[in-house]
Design an enzyme around this catalytic site. Structure first.
Site, PDB file in Angstrom:
ATOM      1  N   LYS A 236       0.802  -1.233   0.000  1.00  0.00           N
ATOM      2  CA  LYS A 236       0.000   0.000   0.000  1.00  0.00           C
ATOM      3  C   LYS A 236       0.831   1.278   0.000  1.00  0.00           C
ATOM      4  CE  LYS A 236      -4.313  -1.693   1.745  1.00  0.00           C
ATOM      5  NZ  LYS A 236      -5.244  -1.906   2.817  1.00  0.00           N
TER       6      LYS A 236
ATOM      7  N   ASP B 155      -9.994   2.952   1.945  1.00  0.00           N
ATOM      8  CA  ASP B 155      -9.974   2.379   3.306  1.00  0.00           C
ATOM      9  C   ASP B 155     -10.400   3.421   4.346  1.00  0.00           C
ATOM     10  OD1 ASP B 155      -9.146  -0.208   2.714  1.00  0.00           O
ATOM     11  OD2 ASP B 155      -7.019   0.220   3.019  1.00  0.00           O
TER      12      ASP B 155
HETATM   13  P1  NAP Z   1       1.098  -3.739   5.861  1.00  0.00           P
HETATM   14  O1  NAP Z   1       1.207  -2.435   5.153  1.00  0.00           O
HETATM   15  O2  NAP Z   1       1.995  -4.844   5.467  1.00  0.00           O
HETATM   16  O3  NAP Z   1       1.242  -3.441   7.427  1.00  0.00           O
HETATM   17  C1  NAP Z   1       1.138  -4.465   8.376  1.00  0.00           C
HETATM   18  C2  NAP Z   1       1.537  -3.932   9.733  1.00  0.00           C
HETATM   19  O4  NAP Z   1       1.402  -4.996  10.669  1.00  0.00           O
HETATM   20  C3  NAP Z   1       2.991  -3.463   9.805  1.00  0.00           C
HETATM   21  O5  NAP Z   1       3.091  -2.379  10.691  1.00  0.00           O
HETATM   22  C4  NAP Z   1       3.706  -4.692  10.381  1.00  0.00           C
HETATM   23  O6  NAP Z   1       4.854  -4.372  11.120  1.00  0.00           O
HETATM   24  C5  NAP Z   1       2.656  -5.205  11.343  1.00  0.00           C
HETATM   25  N1  NAP Z   1       2.825  -6.630  11.606  1.00  0.00           N
HETATM   26  C6  NAP Z   1       2.871  -7.631  10.720  1.00  0.00           C
HETATM   27  N2  NAP Z   1       3.015  -8.815  11.358  1.00  0.00           N
HETATM   28  C7  NAP Z   1       3.093  -8.525  12.676  1.00  0.00           C
HETATM   29  C8  NAP Z   1       3.288  -9.300  13.847  1.00  0.00           C
HETATM   30  N3  NAP Z   1       3.404 -10.623  13.784  1.00  0.00           N
HETATM   31  N4  NAP Z   1       3.321  -8.663  15.039  1.00  0.00           N
HETATM   32  C9  NAP Z   1       3.198  -7.319  15.120  1.00  0.00           C
HETATM   33  N5  NAP Z   1       3.033  -6.526  14.044  1.00  0.00           N
HETATM   34  C10 NAP Z   1       2.979  -7.121  12.842  1.00  0.00           C
HETATM   35  O7  NAP Z   1      -0.393  -4.316   5.737  1.00  0.00           O
HETATM   36  P2  NAP Z   1      -1.752  -3.486   5.663  1.00  0.00           P
HETATM   37  O8  NAP Z   1      -2.103  -3.280   4.268  1.00  0.00           O
HETATM   38  O9  NAP Z   1      -1.622  -2.342   6.572  1.00  0.00           O
HETATM   39  O10 NAP Z   1      -2.814  -4.565   6.239  1.00  0.00           O
HETATM   40  C11 NAP Z   1      -2.821  -4.939   7.589  1.00  0.00           C
HETATM   41  C12 NAP Z   1      -4.009  -5.877   7.832  1.00  0.00           C
HETATM   42  O11 NAP Z   1      -5.232  -5.172   7.681  1.00  0.00           O
HETATM   43  C13 NAP Z   1      -4.083  -7.051   6.864  1.00  0.00           C
HETATM   44  O12 NAP Z   1      -4.512  -8.189   7.558  1.00  0.00           O
HETATM   45  C14 NAP Z   1      -5.158  -6.626   5.880  1.00  0.00           C
HETATM   46  O13 NAP Z   1      -5.820  -7.722   5.285  1.00  0.00           O
HETATM   47  C15 NAP Z   1      -6.090  -5.869   6.804  1.00  0.00           C
HETATM   48  N6  NAP Z   1      -6.934  -4.899   6.093  1.00  0.00           N
HETATM   49  C16 NAP Z   1      -8.269  -5.084   6.094  1.00  0.00           C
HETATM   50  C17 NAP Z   1      -9.082  -4.156   5.452  1.00  0.00           C
HETATM   51  C18 NAP Z   1     -10.566  -4.346   5.465  1.00  0.00           C
HETATM   52  O14 NAP Z   1     -11.236  -3.764   4.606  1.00  0.00           O
HETATM   53  N7  NAP Z   1     -11.112  -5.062   6.406  1.00  0.00           N
HETATM   54  C19 NAP Z   1      -8.532  -3.053   4.813  1.00  0.00           C
HETATM   55  C20 NAP Z   1      -7.162  -2.890   4.858  1.00  0.00           C
HETATM   56  C21 NAP Z   1      -6.365  -3.827   5.488  1.00  0.00           C
HETATM   57  P3  NAP Z   1       6.242  -3.947  10.422  1.00  0.00           P
HETATM   58  O15 NAP Z   1       5.987  -2.564   9.953  1.00  0.00           O
HETATM   59  O16 NAP Z   1       7.214  -4.047  11.508  1.00  0.00           O
HETATM   60  O17 NAP Z   1       6.443  -4.933   9.312  1.00  0.00           O
END
Ligand code: NAP
Length: 286
Positions: free
Chosen positions: A66, A102
């Site tokens: 993203k 979002d």
């Molecule tokens: P992203 O940009 O990859 O960010 C993920 C974040 O989570 C990062 O800060 C990462 O830390 C952290 N993280 C990952 N694994 C972790 C762990 N084991 N322990 C602690 N922190 C952890 O992903 P994103 O796009 O923001 O998405 C995040 C989640 O939201 C996903 O599951 C996605 O499917 C969900 N989502 C849902 C919707 C919806 O419409 N419901 C919309 C958007 C996103 P680091 O920075 O240290 O890597």
């Protein structure tokens, strides 16, 4: 010509977006398909360039692209610029524009599904990636008194806070804490009115499946717990919060509302959110 759209992410195997958009296209009588494009980071540029074909409506963008995808686009909408993250690419003529639905999807689900008014409330975000940027912006815009972001990489979280600070009105404090040092526990245990899981922890099909990002015993019954994860239907974070007697919702509502916004950007038409909800539930076996 059949139009094409899809989701760019890694992994995307468990995405229910193909079912959600497929049902919405069908209900609206639009000749279009929706695919899941598994895109490891080193192939992102090529995947984005493929969207320039005349048959492409655009794409959704998910974990982990993203923020990085901005470099390969021609333009950014105001809300994508403000949040610093792109979850939607719109193919319009020769141009690929990054947008972010979002922000509105989260705000609507928080308001309509959870009945939560963020004005004057203290909110805590777990994670500092693309989705956290959108959630933080939505909460700043809703007038939360505190937006407190917890993450694993201090430099990265600080960047999120610095980017959002100029957009933050007087009366809202945006700040952050490092997950590893435990200082966030005070906020979690007693001060937060809203805790949002913006990490993929708990998502089916990943290494964090079956886990809650924070243990149930630290969750306060008075707070609202909002999980962006929507697969499984009852996520570990939601189950943990409910076991403490707290109100909790998953990301399914946000998924549908942001998808409906994206559908409008691609087609100019309103999507049926009822059709999208039914498809999402069926896709998750609910
Ligand atoms: P992203 O940009 O990859 O960010 C993920 C974040 O989570 C990062 O800060 C990462 O830390 C952290 N993280 C990952 N694994 C972790 C762990 N084991 N322990 C602690 N922190 C952890 O992903 P994103 O796009 O923001 O998405 C995040 C989640 O939201 C996903 O599951 C996605 O499917 C969900 N989502 C849902 C919707 C919806 O419409 N419901 C919309 C958007 C996103 P680091 O920075 O240290 O890597």
């Amino acid at each position: 010509m059949t139009k094409r759209a899809g989701v760019i992410g890694h992994p995307v195997g468990h995405s229910i977006s193909p079912a959600v958009y497929g049902a919405a296209f069908k209900a609206a009588g639009i000749d279009a398909t929706y695919e899941a494009w598994d895109t490891p980071p080193e192939t992102l540029e090529g995947r984005v360039n493929a969207l320039r074909g005349s048959d492409f409506l655009g794409a959704n963008v998910t974990i982990p692209h993203k923020v990085a995808i901005k470099d390969f686009l021609d333009a950014m909408s105001d809300r994508a610029t403000r949040s610093g993250a792109v979850n939607t690419v719109v193919h319009d003529g020769e141009k690929l524009t990054g947008d972010n639905t979002d922000v509105a999807g989260f705000a609507r689900s928080l308001r309509e599904d959870a009945g939560f008014d963020a004005a004057g409330k203290r909110a805590m975000l777990l994670g500092s990636g693309g989705a956290a940027r959108a959630v933080a912006l939505a909460l700043v815009e809703a007038g939360a008194s505190v937006v407190y972001i917890v993450g694993r990489q201090p430099k990265k979280i600080e960047r999120v806070v610095l980017d959002l600070k100029p957009l933050t009105p007087a009366g809202t404090t945006i700040t952050w804490a490092y997950w590893g040092d435990g200082s966030y526990l005070k906020m979690l245990r007693g001060e937060a009115n809203l805790v949002v899981n913006c990490t993929p922890v708990g998502m089916m099909g990943t290494s964090g499946a079956g886990q809650s990002p924070v243990p149930a015993e630290l969750m306060q019954p008075e707070a609202l717990f909002f999980d962006l994860v929507y697969n499984p239907v009852e996520t570990p974070f939601v189950a943990a919060a409910k076991s403490r007697g707290a109100k909790a919702i998953s990301g399914m509502g946000m998924l549908v509302y942001q998808a409906a916004e994206t559908f409008k950007l691609w087609t100019g038409q309103d999507a049926s959110t009822n059709v999208m909800f039914d498809a999402a539930k069926a896709g998750l076996g609910a």
